[in-house]
Design a protein around this motif. Structure first.
Motif, PDB file in Angstrom:
ATOM      1  N   LEU A  90      -2.442  -8.702  -6.444  1.00 49.53           N
ATOM      2  CA  LEU A  90      -3.407  -8.581  -7.543  1.00 49.53           C
ATOM      3  C   LEU A  90      -3.234  -9.698  -8.557  1.00 49.53           C
ATOM      4  O   LEU A  90      -3.658  -9.572  -9.701  1.00 49.53           O
ATOM      5  N   ALA A  91      -2.632 -10.796  -8.137  1.00 52.22           N
ATOM      6  CA  ALA A  91      -2.345 -11.908  -9.051  1.00 52.22           C
ATOM      7  C   ALA A  91      -3.625 -12.455  -9.672  1.00 52.22           C
ATOM      8  O   ALA A  91      -4.631 -12.652  -8.993  1.00 52.22           O
ATOM      9  N   GLY A  92      -3.572 -12.687 -10.987  1.00 54.25           N
ATOM     10  CA  GLY A  92      -4.699 -13.295 -11.671  1.00 54.25           C
ATOM     11  C   GLY A  92      -5.841 -12.353 -11.988  1.00 54.25           C
ATOM     12  O   GLY A  92      -6.909 -12.808 -12.408  1.00 54.25           O
ATOM     13  N   THR A  93      -5.636 -11.053 -11.839  1.00 51.34           N
ATOM     14  CA  THR A  93      -6.662 -10.081 -12.220  1.00 51.34           C
ATOM     15  C   THR A  93      -6.453  -9.683 -13.678  1.00 51.34           C
ATOM     16  O   THR A  93      -5.478 -10.078 -14.315  1.00 51.34           O
ATOM     17  N   THR A  94      -7.364  -8.873 -14.212  1.00 50.60           N
ATOM     18  CA  THR A  94      -7.260  -8.456 -15.611  1.00 50.60           C
ATOM     19  C   THR A  94      -6.945  -6.971 -15.744  1.00 50.60           C
ATOM     20  O   THR A  94      -7.284  -6.347 -16.746  1.00 50.60           O
ATOM     21  N   ILE A  95      -6.282  -6.401 -14.735  1.00 50.07           N
ATOM     22  CA  ILE A  95      -5.883  -5.000 -14.832  1.00 50.07           C
ATOM     23  C   ILE A  95      -4.921  -4.834 -15.996  1.00 50.07           C
ATOM     24  O   ILE A  95      -4.112  -5.712 -16.295  1.00 50.07           O
ATOM     25  N   CYS A  96      -5.002  -3.683 -16.659  1.00 46.12           N
ATOM     26  CA  CYS A  96      -4.181  -3.425 -17.851  1.00 46.12           C
ATOM     27  C   CYS A  96      -2.950  -2.592 -17.545  1.00 46.12           C
ATOM     28  O   CYS A  96      -1.967  -2.628 -18.304  1.00 46.12           O
ATOM     29  N   ALA A  97      -2.999  -1.820 -16.477  1.00 50.34           N
ATOM     30  CA  ALA A  97      -1.877  -0.951 -16.132  1.00 50.34           C
ATOM     31  C   ALA A  97      -1.889  -0.695 -14.639  1.00 50.34           C
ATOM     32  O   ALA A  97      -2.919  -0.853 -13.973  1.00 50.34           O
ATOM     33  N   LEU A  98      -0.752  -0.345 -14.127  1.00 56.91           N
ATOM     34  CA  LEU A  98      -0.634  -0.032 -12.709  1.00 56.91           C
ATOM     35  C   LEU A  98       0.200   1.221 -12.562  1.00 56.91           C
ATOM     36  O   LEU A  98       1.345   1.259 -13.005  1.00 56.91           O
ATOM     37  N   GLN A  99      -0.394   2.221 -11.987  1.00 52.42           N
ATOM     38  CA  GLN A  99       0.323   3.449 -11.690  1.00 52.42           C
ATOM     39  C   GLN A  99       0.411   3.566 -10.177  1.00 52.42           C
ATOM     40  O   GLN A  99      -0.523   4.015  -9.526  1.00 52.42           O
ATOM     41  N   PRO A 100       1.523   3.128  -9.577  1.00 53.95           N
ATOM     42  CA  PRO A 100       1.621   3.152  -8.127  1.00 53.95           C
ATOM     43  C   PRO A 100       1.385   4.547  -7.560  1.00 53.95           C
ATOM     44  O   PRO A 100       1.966   5.524  -8.013  1.00 53.95           O
ATOM     45  N   SER A 101       0.498   4.623  -6.591  1.00 56.47           N
ATOM     46  CA  SER A 101       0.281   5.872  -5.878  1.00 56.47           C
ATOM     47  C   SER A 101       1.389   6.019  -4.847  1.00 56.47           C
ATOM     48  O   SER A 101       2.434   5.386  -4.948  1.00 56.47           O
ATOM     49  N   ILE A 102       1.162   6.823  -3.850  1.00 53.48           N
ATOM     50  CA  ILE A 102       2.164   6.983  -2.805  1.00 53.48           C
ATOM     51  C   ILE A 102       2.007   5.822  -1.837  1.00 53.48           C
ATOM     52  O   ILE A 102       1.116   5.816  -0.987  1.00 53.48           O
ATOM     53  N   TRP A 103       2.862   4.817  -2.003  1.00 52.23           N
ATOM     54  CA  TRP A 103       2.850   3.644  -1.127  1.00 52.23           C
ATOM     55  C   TRP A 103       4.220   3.537  -0.454  1.00 52.23           C
ATOM     56  O   TRP A 103       4.996   2.638  -0.736  1.00 52.23           O
ATOM     57  N   PRO A 104       4.550   4.430   0.453  1.00 51.85           N
ATOM     58  CA  PRO A 104       5.914   4.474   0.992  1.00 51.85           C
ATOM     59  C   PRO A 104       6.310   3.274   1.824  1.00 51.85           C
ATOM     60  O   PRO A 104       7.504   3.029   2.015  1.00 51.85           O
ATOM     61  N   LYS A 105       5.326   2.493   2.300  1.00 48.15           N
ATOM     62  CA  LYS A 105       5.652   1.375   3.190  1.00 48.15           C
ATOM     63  C   LYS A 105       5.446   0.005   2.548  1.00 48.15           C
ATOM     64  O   LYS A 105       5.670  -1.014   3.201  1.00 48.15           O
ATOM     65  N   ILE A 106       5.055  -0.045   1.281  1.00 46.33           N
ATOM     66  CA  ILE A 106       4.761  -1.337   0.669  1.00 46.33           C
ATOM     67  C   ILE A 106       6.028  -2.176   0.543  1.00 46.33           C
ATOM     68  O   ILE A 106       7.071  -1.705   0.098  1.00 46.33           O
ATOM     69  N   THR A 107       5.938  -3.449   0.970  1.00 50.91           N
ATOM     70  CA  THR A 107       7.075  -4.361   0.911  1.00 50.91           C
ATOM     71  C   THR A 107       6.841  -5.516  -0.054  1.00 50.91           C
ATOM     72  O   THR A 107       7.801  -6.122  -0.524  1.00 50.91           O
ATOM     73  N   PHE A 108       5.569  -5.824  -0.365  1.00 52.46           N
ATOM     74  CA  PHE A 108       5.241  -6.969  -1.207  1.00 52.46           C
ATOM     75  C   PHE A 108       4.209  -6.571  -2.251  1.00 52.46           C
ATOM     76  O   PHE A 108       3.165  -6.026  -1.918  1.00 52.46           O
ATOM     77  N   LEU A 109       4.516  -6.847  -3.532  1.00 51.86           N
ATOM     78  CA  LEU A 109       3.594  -6.551  -4.628  1.00 51.86           C
ATOM     79  C   LEU A 109       3.601  -7.717  -5.600  1.00 51.86           C
ATOM     80  O   LEU A 109       4.626  -8.044  -6.190  1.00 51.86           O
ATOM     81  N   SER A 110       2.432  -8.368  -5.752  1.00 55.27           N
ATOM     82  CA  SER A 110       2.319  -9.490  -6.690  1.00 55.27           C
ATOM     83  C   SER A 110       1.366  -9.129  -7.822  1.00 55.27           C
ATOM     84  O   SER A 110       0.206  -8.783  -7.589  1.00 55.27           O
ATOM     85  N   LEU A 111       1.880  -9.223  -9.043  1.00 60.91           N
ATOM     86  CA  LEU A 111       1.092  -9.004 -10.254  1.00 60.91           C
ATOM     87  C   LEU A 111       1.127 -10.250 -11.136  1.00 60.91           C
ATOM     88  O   LEU A 111       0.838 -10.177 -12.324  1.00 60.91           O
ATOM     89  N   LYS A 112       1.466 -11.359 -10.545  1.00 60.21           N
ATOM     90  CA  LYS A 112       1.586 -12.628 -11.265  1.00 60.21           C
ATOM     91  C   LYS A 112       0.288 -12.980 -12.001  1.00 60.21           C
ATOM     92  O   LYS A 112      -0.809 -12.783 -11.480  1.00 60.21           O
ATOM     93  N   ASP A 113       0.440 -13.470 -13.208  1.00 58.15           N
ATOM     94  CA  ASP A 113      -0.692 -13.920 -14.026  1.00 58.15           C
ATOM     95  C   ASP A 113      -1.666 -12.799 -14.389  1.00 58.15           C
ATOM     96  O   ASP A 113      -2.815 -13.084 -14.739  1.00 58.15           O
ATOM     97  N   CYS A 114      -1.222 -11.562 -14.320  1.00 59.73           N
ATOM     98  CA  CYS A 114      -2.028 -10.447 -14.831  1.00 59.73           C
ATOM     99  C   CYS A 114      -1.750 -10.361 -16.335  1.00 59.73           C
ATOM    100  O   CYS A 114      -0.900  -9.581 -16.783  1.00 59.73           O
ATOM    101  N   ASN A 115      -2.447 -11.157 -17.102  1.00 57.87           N
ATOM    102  CA  ASN A 115      -2.125 -11.337 -18.515  1.00 57.87           C
ATOM    103  C   ASN A 115      -2.317 -10.093 -19.359  1.00 57.87           C
ATOM    104  O   ASN A 115      -1.737  -9.976 -20.443  1.00 57.87           O
ATOM    105  N   ASN A 116      -3.140  -9.158 -18.903  1.00 53.45           N
ATOM    106  CA  ASN A 116      -3.377  -7.926 -19.663  1.00 53.45           C
ATOM    107  C   ASN A 116      -2.423  -6.805 -19.279  1.00 53.45           C
ATOM    108  O   ASN A 116      -2.460  -5.735 -19.874  1.00 53.45           O
TER     109      ASN A 116
END
Length: 227
Positions: A90-116
């Motif tokens: 989600l790099a470079g998006t304008t999301i303000c918050a992230l509430q992870p749901s049930i992601w039991p297998k996620i290995t990579f998460l990018s929030l780079k440059d999410c300035n908000n």
């Protein structure tokens, strides 16, 4: 449909997408809406890189494994429901918050440059497969806990994070999760060199106090392991 002029992918719930595996809308700058994909039972990958007009994205798919929305600079509302998701960018998006749901297998998460972005849900610690987390250039003010599976944390230019506290958190994580593993690998193979489990600290240095603490704790661990 690379760099298409599409604005919408039809309306409503899609009934005839049972064999769809990949959605590739890379660079579709006019796209404003992605429809309900819950009927796409085999959908695995969605590429939405630089879909700059997309304001909201809600994906509910049992089979989705990879979602790339990097550079979707208007994206404010986001949710994904998939127990199979492994990579989320989600790099470079304008999301303000992230509430992870049930992601039991996620290995990579990018929030780079999410300035908000100022907050990540506390349940991120329960992402038991997460290996890479990139928070660079976000305005996140606190990190309470890290998943024990984490191998790479990037928090470059996260100026809202309190440096000393964050370094203590990362140090604690390294001591609890990685040093025993690295130590065992070294005992099994003295030539062992771990190039994967590391952290990039915010700022340009590790404070001397934290480095002294790290060295002391590591030496204590090494000594206790030999007894």
């Amino acid at each position: 449909m690379h760099e298409s002029k599409l604005k919408k992918l039809r309306n409503g719930v899609q009934q005839n997408l049972v064999n769809l595996k990949i959605i590739y809308l890379w660079g579709s700058r006019d796209l404003i809406e992605v429809p309900d994909l819950s009927k796409a039972e085999r959908l695995e990958v969605i590429f939405l890189y630089k879909c700059v007009s997309l304001c909201q994205l809600h994906v509910h798919s049992k089979s989705l494994r990879r979602l790339f929305a990097e550079g979707c600079s208007s994206l404010k509302e986001f949710s994904v429901t998939s127990e199979e998701i492994k990579e989320l960018n989600l790099a470079g998006t304008t999301i303000c918050a992230l509430q992870p749901s049930i992601w039991p297998k996620i290995t990579f998460l990018s929030l780079k440059d999410c300035n908000n972005l100022k907050f990540i849900g506390n349940n991120i610690v329960h992402l038991s497969s997460l290996e890479i987390l990139d928070l660079s250039r976000t305005n996140i003010s606190s990190l309470l806990e890290l998943p024990p599976s984490l191998q790479l944390l990037m928090a470059i230019n996260c100026t809202s994070l309190e440096s000393d506290f964050t370094q203590q958190l990362v140090l604690k994580h390294m001591l609890q999760s990685h040093i025993p593993y690295i130590h065992q690998q070294y005992l099994d193979n003295p030539a062992y060199n771990d190039d994967h489990a590391y952290f990039l600290f915010l700022g340009d240095h590790v404070t001397k106090r934290l480095w002294d603490l790290y060295s002391r704790q590591f030496n204590n661990y090494s000594l206790s392991s030999k007894i």
